[in-house]
Scaffold this motif. Structure first.
Motif, PDB file in Angstrom:
ATOM      1  N   ASN A  46       0.834  -1.061  -0.089  1.00  0.00           N
ATOM      2  CA  ASN A  46      -0.103  -0.041   0.025  1.00  0.00           C
ATOM      3  C   ASN A  46       0.818   1.278   0.239  1.00  0.00           C
ATOM      4  O   ASN A  46       0.402   2.073  -0.671  1.00  0.00           O
ATOM      5  CB  ASN A  46      -1.034  -0.086   1.164  1.00  0.00           C
ATOM      6  CG  ASN A  46      -1.963  -1.062   1.003  1.00  0.00           C
ATOM      7  OD1 ASN A  46      -2.380  -1.275   0.024  1.00  0.00           O
ATOM      8  ND2 ASN A  46      -2.460  -1.411   2.037  1.00  0.00           N
ATOM      9  N   LEU A  98       2.467   1.755  -3.503  1.00  0.00           N
ATOM     10  CA  LEU A  98       1.303   2.008  -4.138  1.00  0.00           C
ATOM     11  C   LEU A  98       1.061   3.753  -4.194  1.00  0.00           C
ATOM     12  O   LEU A  98       0.962   4.506  -4.794  1.00  0.00           O
ATOM     13  CB  LEU A  98       0.022   1.375  -4.233  1.00  0.00           C
ATOM     14  CG  LEU A  98      -1.218   1.800  -5.069  1.00  0.00           C
ATOM     15  CD1 LEU A  98      -0.901   1.708  -6.385  1.00  0.00           C
ATOM     16  CD2 LEU A  98      -2.279   1.172  -4.741  1.00  0.00           C
ATOM     17  N   THR A 116      -1.476  -6.210  -9.047  1.00  0.00           N
ATOM     18  CA  THR A 116      -2.685  -5.305  -9.125  1.00  0.00           C
ATOM     19  C   THR A 116      -2.342  -3.691  -8.931  1.00  0.00           C
ATOM     20  O   THR A 116      -2.762  -3.051  -9.497  1.00  0.00           O
ATOM     21  CB  THR A 116      -3.618  -5.717  -8.164  1.00  0.00           C
ATOM     22  OG1 THR A 116      -3.885  -7.100  -8.166  1.00  0.00           O
ATOM     23  CG2 THR A 116      -4.889  -4.934  -7.743  1.00  0.00           C
ATOM     24  N   ALA A 117      -1.361  -3.391  -8.173  1.00  0.00           N
ATOM     25  CA  ALA A 117      -0.845  -2.137  -7.890  1.00  0.00           C
ATOM     26  C   ALA A 117      -0.154  -1.712  -8.992  1.00  0.00           C
ATOM     27  O   ALA A 117      -0.324  -0.339  -9.391  1.00  0.00           O
ATOM     28  CB  ALA A 117       0.071  -2.176  -6.476  1.00  0.00           C
ATOM     29  N   THR A 145      -2.850  -0.638 -11.245  1.00  0.00           N
ATOM     30  CA  THR A 145      -3.532   0.840 -10.756  1.00  0.00           C
ATOM     31  C   THR A 145      -2.810   1.909 -10.909  1.00  0.00           C
ATOM     32  O   THR A 145      -3.300   3.252 -11.468  1.00  0.00           O
ATOM     33  CB  THR A 145      -3.741   0.682  -9.063  1.00  0.00           C
ATOM     34  OG1 THR A 145      -4.464  -0.528  -8.948  1.00  0.00           O
ATOM     35  CG2 THR A 145      -4.330   1.861  -8.575  1.00  0.00           C
ATOM     36  N   GLY A 189      -0.488   2.194 -13.452  1.00  0.00           N
ATOM     37  CA  GLY A 189      -0.912   2.468 -14.884  1.00  0.00           C
ATOM     38  C   GLY A 189       0.485   3.108 -15.602  1.00  0.00           C
ATOM     39  O   GLY A 189       0.515   3.534 -16.775  1.00  0.00           O
ATOM     40  N   ALA A 237      -4.415  -6.546 -14.796  1.00  0.00           N
ATOM     41  CA  ALA A 237      -3.629  -5.183 -14.838  1.00  0.00           C
ATOM     42  C   ALA A 237      -3.304  -4.962 -16.134  1.00  0.00           C
ATOM     43  O   ALA A 237      -3.076  -3.814 -16.090  1.00  0.00           O
ATOM     44  CB  ALA A 237      -2.447  -5.723 -13.841  1.00  0.00           C
ATOM     45  N   LYS A 286      -5.568  -2.499 -17.627  1.00  0.00           N
ATOM     46  CA  LYS A 286      -5.401  -1.091 -17.011  1.00  0.00           C
ATOM     47  C   LYS A 286      -3.984  -0.421 -17.726  1.00  0.00           C
ATOM     48  O   LYS A 286      -4.086   1.089 -18.018  1.00  0.00           O
ATOM     49  CB  LYS A 286      -5.141  -0.964 -15.691  1.00  0.00           C
ATOM     50  CG  LYS A 286      -6.582  -1.564 -14.961  1.00  0.00           C
ATOM     51  CD  LYS A 286      -6.396  -1.373 -13.590  1.00  0.00           C
ATOM     52  CE  LYS A 286      -7.634  -2.214 -12.906  1.00  0.00           C
ATOM     53  NZ  LYS A 286      -7.806  -2.173 -11.335  1.00  0.00           N
TER      54      LYS A 286
END
Length: 393
Positions: free
Chosen positions: A27, A30, A55-56, A59, A61, A87, A90
């Protein structure tokens, strides 16, 4: 804790930061946009941490995360593959187009293939503005080179994108199209899709040369439009009239037949008078495709002069051109060569008898069919004695 905090501060740019006592703090990475740190977590022993890092990256990108995520599509664990696929959806967007194009040049064939698939799924017409905005000449060079790739997805993606790049890609495509390279044919295809008449004077001289398929060149010229028809016809006639270029006469004949170039009849007839068997067969077929009645008499002459495959091809060609068999020299040749005994009698009547008897003596065909045709003449007083004589001898 103090040492860990100090290490985090000193090594923030190296991706070694945000590592807590219980493992990576994804977290925080990120929140800080720590792409390098997240990429390092992709090799963590804990599957949950790897999925979270993937996933991060999606996010965030950021384009730097694309290649590592692509590689995770080939992991054994299905949860890793699923996270990577989500992912990647994105990560692939307008401002990462250039980076994705660069991946077509990646030494890892899996990365190259996935990049090709991503780009192949792009609606190039709808995204034309974004493509022209984000892709520079380096990207165009990569796309043109990728036209020669062994990966179909990469090739098709490159064709689609270059087809909407128009002016920026034109000169590079012309350069490749006029050279003998693995990507030459696909460069010609793209020029056809772009459809700019400026390509015509570059493409037409390629006809007859060995650097690209004739069909590919002609199809590209068709797509450019009717502006190419007149110069193409003139080029074909020039080839057929050039006595020093017999090696490319078959190619010129092929195009003349496909395009029904009636001006080609005269030079082809001239060529047929003095060429080898294969060229004669090709020329006769071309004259049939053009479907010009001026070809009938020259083909009749060839049928009388030649034998074997050329005569057989010529006789078939005459029928295709609308010629009707008669009692002329070539008509008799047709009936005998094609074993059309009943038709011969129908057309020639009693005049067919000596020819049919000659065939019987020399065993050219089925005796029963020939005798049946002879009896059809109708005068048994003439036919029976002839047959009896043949039986005795």
């Amino acid at each position: 804790r103090k040492n860990c905090a100090k290490s985090s501060t000193d090594n923030r740019r190296t991706g070694e930061c945000h590592m807590g006592i219980f493992g990576p703090n994804i977290n925080k990475m990120l929140a800080k946009g720590d792409v390098n740190g997240l990429i390092k977590v992709l090799d963590d022993k804990d599957v949950k941490n790897r999925c979270a890092a993937i996933t991060a990256l999606g996010t965030l990108g950021r384009p730097e995360g694309m290649r590592p995520v692509i590689l995770k599509l080939f992991e054994y664990d299905s949860s890793i593959r699923e996270a990577a696929a989500q992912a990647l959806g994105k990560l692939f967007k307008a401002d990462t187009l250039a980076y994705t194009v660069h991946l077509l040049n990646d030494p890892n064939s899996n990365v190259e293939n996935i990049a090709g698939k991503l780009l192949l799924g792009l609606d190039c017409q709808a995204s034309q503005g974004a493509l022209q905005h984000f892709l520079d000449m380096t990207c165009i060079d990569i796309l043109v080179t990728s036209l020669g790739s062994s990966d179909k997805e990469v090739v098709n993606a490159s064709i689609n994108i270059l087809s909407v790049m128009e002016a920026p890609a034109f000169n590079k495509l012309i350069e490749v199209a006029t050279q003998n390279k693995p990507n030459t044919e696909n460069a010609i295809k793209v020029l056809g899709r772009i459809g700019h008449p400026a390509a015509i004077p570059y493409l037409i001289p390629l006809v007859g040369r060995s650097i690209a398929s004739t069909n590919v060149i002609v199809e590209a010229l068709k797509r450019i439009g009717p502006q190419s028809e007149v110069p193409l016809r003139a080029h074909i006639i020039n080839i057929l009239n050039d006595k020093s270029s017999p090696a490319i006469w078959p190619t010129a004949c092929q195009i003349a037949g496909q395009q029904k170039i009636s001006e080609a009849v005269s030079p082809i007839v001239r060529i047929l008078k003095d060429c080898d068997e294969n060229m004669q067969l090709t020329g006769i077929e071309t004259l049939c495709q053009i479907n010009d009645p001026r070809a009938i008499q020259p083909i009749i002459n060839i049928c009388i002069e030649r034998k074997g495959k050329v005569r057989d091809k010529g006789l078939d060609a005459l029928i295709r051109l609308g010629w009707k068999p008669d009692t002329s020299e070539v008509g008799i040749l047709y009936f005998v060569e094609k074993k059309k005994w009943q038709d011969f009698v129908n057309v020639a009547g009693i005049a067919a008898v000596p020819h049919l008897i000659d065939v019987l003596i020399n065993s050219y065909g089925s005796n029963s069919e020939i005798i049946s045709a002879l009896r059809k003449v109708g005068d048994n007083n003439i036919i029976n004695p002839v047959l009896q004589t043949l039986i005795k001898t």
